[in-house]
Design an enzyme around this catalytic site. Sequence first.
Site, PDB file in Angstrom:
ATOM      1  N   GLY A 131      -1.751   3.985  -2.196  1.00  0.00           N
ATOM      2  CA  GLY A 131      -1.210   4.682  -0.824  1.00  0.00           C
ATOM      3  C   GLY A 131      -0.179   5.685  -1.077  1.00  0.00           C
ATOM      4  O   GLY A 131      -0.057   6.747  -0.537  1.00  0.00           O
ATOM      5  N   ASP A 132       0.838   5.275  -1.887  1.00  0.00           N
ATOM      6  CA  ASP A 132       1.818   6.185  -2.263  1.00  0.00           C
ATOM      7  C   ASP A 132       1.294   7.527  -2.938  1.00  0.00           C
ATOM      8  O   ASP A 132       1.951   8.547  -2.621  1.00  0.00           O
ATOM      9  CB  ASP A 132       2.900   5.356  -3.244  1.00  0.00           C
ATOM     10  CG  ASP A 132       3.644   4.455  -2.377  1.00  0.00           C
ATOM     11  OD1 ASP A 132       4.045   4.787  -1.433  1.00  0.00           O
ATOM     12  OD2 ASP A 132       3.958   3.321  -3.157  1.00  0.00           O
ATOM     13  N   SER A 133       0.589   7.357  -3.866  1.00  0.00           N
ATOM     14  CA  SER A 133      -0.151   8.589  -4.513  1.00  0.00           C
ATOM     15  C   SER A 133      -0.816   9.463  -3.637  1.00  0.00           C
ATOM     16  O   SER A 133      -0.632  10.754  -3.897  1.00  0.00           O
ATOM     17  CB  SER A 133      -0.816   7.914  -5.767  1.00  0.00           C
ATOM     18  OG  SER A 133      -0.100   7.239  -6.633  1.00  0.00           O
TER      19      SER A 133
END
Length: 400
Positions: free
Chosen positions: A171-173
Amino acid sequence: MTPPLPRTGPLTDLRVIELGQLIAGPFCGQIFADMGADVIKVEPPGQGDPLREWGREGFPLWWSVVARGKRCITANLREKQGQDIVRQLVAQADFLLENFRPGTLEKWGLGYEALKEINPRLIMIRVSGYGQTGPYATRAGYASVGEAMGGLRYVMGEADRVPSRAGISLGDSLAGLYAALGALAALHHREKTGEGQMIDATIYESVLSVMEALVPEYQFEGYTRERSGSILPNIAPSNIYTGSDGMVIIAANQDTVFARLCEAIGQPALKDDSAYKTHVARGQNQKALDDLIQSWTAPQTIDEIEQTMITNGVPVGKVYRAADMLSDPHYIARDSLTAVPSERWPGLKQQNVFPKLSATPGQIRWAGPTELGSHTEEVLTELLNLTPDQVEKLRASGIV
């Protein structure tokens, strides 16, 4: 410390001021640095980004990826003098990138409305769990929660167990990628109008954006996608199969490819069998078909399986780990992994700049500084015209 390689790539005329820490925002900054932008990362004095310490004991290697190509300075953003440093840097920047909880920068007098008064051309990239607006905006947001809220976690894993997670902070990426995409779209707008703007990138919506037809399927069919392990329901054959020494993926669900698979495993009559002849039939008999293919792969090595599939034009791939990537001839030919100059890790290999541009390729100049605040004096004297003595006074007072 001066990075050993000059900046190259399509974004060498751009400057990014990166605030925040951990993954989503800094990953966006990594993309800009890979493509040649001057990325100046601002960290709190005496503390730094927690990623400097993440990893197995004695091996904080993640920092060397996310900080690569950046200049790193310190500034205490809770103090007016530290905030003033950011304001002065913003006056000379194209982008300000941050991933604090919404409202934090406003509390420090560094919100978008305040900064665009300093630099109307500024593009402010804001990455958060839930966005700058809405009832959840001020909640703390991490990738795991965003993946759950965006719908990804529910469909990951085996049907008879709680949802799984990917072994990476996906999700961060995704949020970092979408933030970079939005920023470059805003840059194109600025080139036409001279006007900056704000990018509001969230983790949960970044995940939501890759969820295919999950919502319309429920809305119009009442169908809810469920966890299905290593397969997609009714898409067959397309699965992981084990050989005598490892695993491969074979994907042969298209009619013509399935016919080639039947030839490859020595059962050409299967392609005309009513149980497997059509896409629908193969989906209805997915388990039986997978078992049949597994019985063929089990006694063979994965090299043997791969070669047979390649010879017959059937998509196949080994399930790679890091050791496989380092030795794979295609990885080597395309320079997918590349040696990165590093203070601490001689011979360090990392994933290369991607995507590849034919005329203005990016480059990883170095693996980021080990020492906190390595570029503080360089940046403040070069861009803000401070003297070394003035920088030292700021350092002594805890501002930098």
